[in-house]
Design an enzyme around this catalytic site. Structure first.
Site, PDB file in Angstrom:
ATOM      1  N   LYS A  15      -0.021   4.485   2.272  1.00  0.00           N
ATOM      2  CA  LYS A  15       0.328   4.429   3.741  1.00  0.00           C
ATOM      3  C   LYS A  15       1.509   5.111   4.062  1.00  0.00           C
ATOM      4  CE  LYS A  15      -1.836   0.338   5.282  1.00  0.00           C
ATOM      5  NZ  LYS A  15      -1.800  -1.044   6.120  1.00  0.00           N
ATOM      6  N   GLU A  67       4.708  -0.555   7.339  1.00  0.00           N
ATOM      7  CA  GLU A  67       3.105  -0.745   6.973  1.00  0.00           C
ATOM      8  C   GLU A  67       2.876  -0.791   5.527  1.00  0.00           C
ATOM      9  OE1 GLU A  67       0.603  -1.567   8.993  1.00  0.00           O
ATOM     10  OE2 GLU A  67       1.928  -1.501  10.653  1.00  0.00           O
ATOM     11  N   GLU A 102       0.880  -1.088   0.035  1.00  0.00           N
ATOM     12  CA  GLU A 102      -0.071   0.063  -0.022  1.00  0.00           C
ATOM     13  C   GLU A 102       0.883   1.149  -0.094  1.00  0.00           C
ATOM     14  OE1 GLU A 102      -3.278  -0.012   2.479  1.00  0.00           O
ATOM     15  OE2 GLU A 102      -2.917  -1.958   3.075  1.00  0.00           O
TER      16      GLU A 102
END
Length: 149
Positions: free
Chosen positions: A127, A132, A124
């Site tokens: 993010k 993360e 992602e």
């Protein structure tokens, strides 16, 4: 009645990243030859098994032993924290989970096959920077993070 399930998110990576001096990479990421923890007659060669059995023990102490347990999320990031987050380590953990962790029981429940999910399908990039962003099996452009995808 035993028909209910509870999902648990278990991330050995975060435990390892916070204490690399006391937790071995093999114990956290795959399976160590020597037990990382011995609890009575139970030996733990993988941190995720210890985490799941701690969860089972808490359920039993609180009257939830009839609940089914599913690993809702687990994974190892492929980047964002230097040499402890590489595509190789991510591939090792995620394939280890698929074939060993989820295919077998834990020391506390050795004959209880686990169901579970690897977090997550795509990295992602929206993010904040760091680990993360890097739990995906695929990059945001749909290319595999590592070869087995």
């Amino acid at each position: 009645n035993g028909d209910s399930i509870l999902m648990v998110n278990a991330y050995p990576y975060f435990a390892y990243a916070s204490d690399t001096s006391h937790i071995s990479k093999e114990y956290a990421n795959t399976k160590s030859s020597a037990p990382g923890v011995v609890d009575g007659n139970l030996e733990y060669h993988s941190l995720i098994h210890a985490m799941l059995d701690a969860f089972y023990a808490a359920l039993e102490k609180n009257g939830g032993s009839s609940l089914g347990v599913v690993v809702g999320e687990t994974g190892w990031p492929s980047g964002g924290n230097g040499e402890i987050t590489t595509p190789y380590l991510s591939a090792m953990y995620n394939s280890f989970c698929r074939y060993y962790i989820l295919g077998s029981g834990t020391p506390m429940r050795p004959n209880k096959k686990l169901d579970g999910f690897v977090f997550e399908m795509f990295n992602e990039n929206e993010k904040p920077g760091g680990v993360e962003q890097n739990f995906g099996l695929y990059q945001a452009n749909m290319t595999p993070v590592y070869a087995f995808c």
